[in-house]
Design an enzyme around this catalytic site. Sequence first.
Site, mmCIF file in Angstrom:
data_model
loop_
_atom_site.group_PDB
_atom_site.id
_atom_site.type_symbol
_atom_site.label_atom_id
_atom_site.label_comp_id
_atom_site.label_asym_id
_atom_site.label_seq_id
_atom_site.Cartn_x
_atom_site.Cartn_y
_atom_site.Cartn_z
ATOM 1 N N ALA A 106 11.201 89.488 30.562
ATOM 2 C CA ALA A 106 10.002 89.155 29.810
ATOM 3 C C ALA A 106 10.099 87.684 29.433
ATOM 4 O O ALA A 106 11.198 87.123 29.346
ATOM 5 C CB ALA A 106 9.918 90.032 28.574
ATOM 6 N N GLU B 149 13.641 96.223 34.588
ATOM 7 C CA GLU B 149 12.844 97.370 34.131
ATOM 8 C C GLU B 149 11.589 97.548 34.998
ATOM 9 O O GLU B 149 11.188 98.676 35.304
ATOM 10 C CB GLU B 149 12.478 97.188 32.655
ATOM 11 C CG GLU B 149 13.725 97.271 31.767
ATOM 12 C CD GLU B 149 13.477 96.799 30.340
ATOM 13 O OE1 GLU B 149 12.971 95.667 30.153
ATOM 14 O OE2 GLU B 149 13.789 97.555 29.403
ATOM 15 N N GLY C 120 13.279 92.656 31.518
ATOM 16 C CA GLY C 120 12.013 93.250 31.950
ATOM 17 C C GLY C 120 11.863 93.237 33.466
ATOM 18 O O GLY C 120 11.137 94.076 34.026
ATOM 19 N N GLU D 230 19.254 91.644 27.332
ATOM 20 C CA GLU D 230 18.539 91.488 26.056
ATOM 21 C C GLU D 230 19.486 91.360 24.868
ATOM 22 O O GLU D 230 19.206 90.669 23.894
ATOM 23 C CB GLU D 230 17.594 92.674 25.823
ATOM 24 C CG GLU D 230 16.386 92.720 26.742
ATOM 25 C CD GLU D 230 16.612 93.479 28.038
ATOM 26 O OE1 GLU D 230 17.791 93.703 28.422
ATOM 27 O OE2 GLU D 230 15.617 93.848 28.670
HETATM 28 C C1 HXC Z 1 11.005 82.430 30.080
HETATM 29 C C2 HXC Z 1 12.513 81.771 31.683
HETATM 30 C C3 HXC Z 1 13.097 83.068 31.702
HETATM 31 C C4 HXC Z 1 12.548 84.045 30.830
HETATM 32 C C5 HXC Z 1 14.151 81.838 33.119
HETATM 33 N N1 HXC Z 1 13.194 81.045 32.574
HETATM 34 N N2 HXC Z 1 14.108 83.071 32.593
HETATM 35 N N3 HXC Z 1 11.474 81.472 30.890
HETATM 36 N N4 HXC Z 1 11.515 83.669 30.042
HETATM 37 N N5 HXC Z 1 13.015 85.288 30.790
HETATM 38 C C6 HXC Z 1 12.928 79.649 32.860
HETATM 39 C C7 HXC Z 1 13.975 78.724 32.272
HETATM 40 O O1 HXC Z 1 13.694 78.458 30.901
HETATM 41 C C8 HXC Z 1 13.808 77.491 33.136
HETATM 42 O O2 HXC Z 1 12.653 76.779 32.703
HETATM 43 C C9 HXC Z 1 13.489 78.097 34.503
HETATM 44 O O3 HXC Z 1 13.001 79.421 34.258
HETATM 45 C C10 HXC Z 1 14.700 78.180 35.402
HETATM 46 O O4 HXC Z 1 15.730 78.856 34.720
HETATM 47 P P1 HXC Z 1 17.206 78.260 34.521
HETATM 48 O O5 HXC Z 1 17.795 78.948 33.357
HETATM 49 O O6 HXC Z 1 17.153 76.771 34.491
HETATM 50 O O7 HXC Z 1 17.896 78.738 35.874
HETATM 51 P P2 HXC Z 1 19.435 79.116 36.113
HETATM 52 O O8 HXC Z 1 20.336 78.148 35.408
HETATM 53 O O9 HXC Z 1 19.576 79.309 37.593
HETATM 54 O O10 HXC Z 1 19.638 80.523 35.384
HETATM 55 C C11 HXC Z 1 18.948 81.672 35.832
HETATM 56 C C12 HXC Z 1 19.057 82.815 34.779
HETATM 57 C C13 HXC Z 1 18.602 82.273 33.400
HETATM 58 C C14 HXC Z 1 20.509 83.300 34.708
HETATM 59 C C15 HXC Z 1 18.162 83.957 35.282
HETATM 60 O O11 HXC Z 1 17.320 81.640 33.556
HETATM 61 C C16 HXC Z 1 18.467 83.328 32.374
HETATM 62 O O12 HXC Z 1 19.453 83.780 31.812
HETATM 63 N N6 HXC Z 1 17.214 83.723 32.060
HETATM 64 C C17 HXC Z 1 16.946 84.673 30.993
HETATM 65 C C18 HXC Z 1 17.315 86.080 31.418
HETATM 66 C C19 HXC Z 1 17.058 87.058 30.312
HETATM 67 O O13 HXC Z 1 17.661 86.990 29.218
HETATM 68 N N7 HXC Z 1 16.148 88.020 30.515
HETATM 69 C C20 HXC Z 1 15.808 89.020 29.532
HETATM 70 C C21 HXC Z 1 14.612 88.551 28.749
HETATM 71 S S1 HXC Z 1 14.209 89.672 27.442
HETATM 72 P P3 HXC Z 1 12.730 75.203 32.306
HETATM 73 O O14 HXC Z 1 11.323 74.913 31.881
HETATM 74 O O15 HXC Z 1 13.738 75.096 31.222
HETATM 75 O O16 HXC Z 1 13.151 74.544 33.574
HETATM 76 C C22 HXC Z 1 13.419 90.914 28.198
HETATM 77 C C23 HXC Z 1 12.949 92.030 27.306
HETATM 78 C C24 HXC Z 1 12.104 93.010 28.083
HETATM 79 O O17 HXC Z 1 13.211 90.935 29.363
HETATM 80 C C25 HXC Z 1 11.468 94.023 27.203
HETATM 81 C C26 HXC Z 1 10.561 93.484 26.184
HETATM 82 C C27 HXC Z 1 9.312 92.837 26.675
#
Ligand code: HXC
Length: 257
Positions: A65, A111, A108, A131
């Site tokens: 998400a 999911e 998400g 998360e």
């Molecule tokens: C918003 C995101 C994002 C996310 C990545 N980006 N994941 N933006 N929401 N979930 C954005 C980053 O901010 C970045 O933007 C760009 O995408 C590229 O990501 P990087 O981090 O620079 O890439 P990398 O170093 O290769 O790392 C990849 C990654 C990391 C390991 C996937 O991005 C990451 O950990 N993302 C978050 C994963 C996560 O925690 N997901 C769960 C979310 S909570 P910029 O603008 O900075 O370049 C969830 C809850 C669901 O899903 C249920 C409730 C709705």
Amino acid sequence: MAYKTLIVETRGNVGLVTLNRPQALNALNSTVLKELKEAYAAFHADEAIGAIVLTGSERAFAAGADIKEMQSLQFADIYKSDFISGWDDVAKVRKPVIAAVSGFALGGGCELAMMCDFIIASETAKFGQPEITLGVIPGMGGSQRLTRAVGKAKAMDLILTGRMMDAAEAERSGLVSRVVPPERLIDEALAAAEKIASLSRPSVMMAKEAVNRAFETTLEEGLRFERRLFHSLFATDDQKEGMAAFVEKRKPAFTHR
Ligand code: HXC
């Protein structure tokens, strides 16, 4: 229909939906949800479409998400609006949906893949529910669907630590049905979807309903449900056609009736 966050195409009798927010690794926001519901509804209404493939990019199916969209939300607001509940509609599409997953399927994203009927993964796929590292827990079904898919031990391991698992581990643990090289992913998923689309729609849709019922009910009720669906298929033209074609050693010509 112009989509901002998706590419929506038709390939033969298959609907192909590609998540397309490359700047955010396909993070799922309210626009993605709205558009995905619209795309699925259009494919559901289209008689020619027999199955759907949902995919992302080579780097990411979806990285979760959208954290930037969620960051400043307040409890009272998300409780009152029942934030995230709209995703239940995505899981309820009645035609079969195959997830073709390459790269990150996190939070998400994992999911959303699990809302599909089965997952075909590229060797590069990485699944996880991170998360907990953000101070929350899965909210789009991860604690329920992942646990049903892989069992308590691995679900707890992934959800409590937030670690990722690779495609081989995901296949070993039953989360994905097949693992293929990245360059084969879309063709493999489209071929599986085309096969499904070539079969009798009522039997395909009932098969999906029957398998899903296994997660909702007791064995006895599930067996009864399956048997009643099985009986009802003898009211279709396609059952007569399918069995006649077998006996006559020819290909069936299903009319989906
Ligand atoms: C918003 C995101 C994002 C996310 C990545 N980006 N994941 N933006 N929401 N979930 C954005 C980053 O901010 C970045 O933007 C760009 O995408 C590229 O990501 P990087 O981090 O620079 O890439 P990398 O170093 O290769 O790392 C990849 C990654 C990391 C390991 C996937 O991005 C990451 O950990 N993302 C978050 C994963 C996560 O925690 N997901 C769960 C979310 S909570 P910029 O603008 O900075 O370049 C969830 C809850 C669901 O899903 C249920 C409730 C709705």
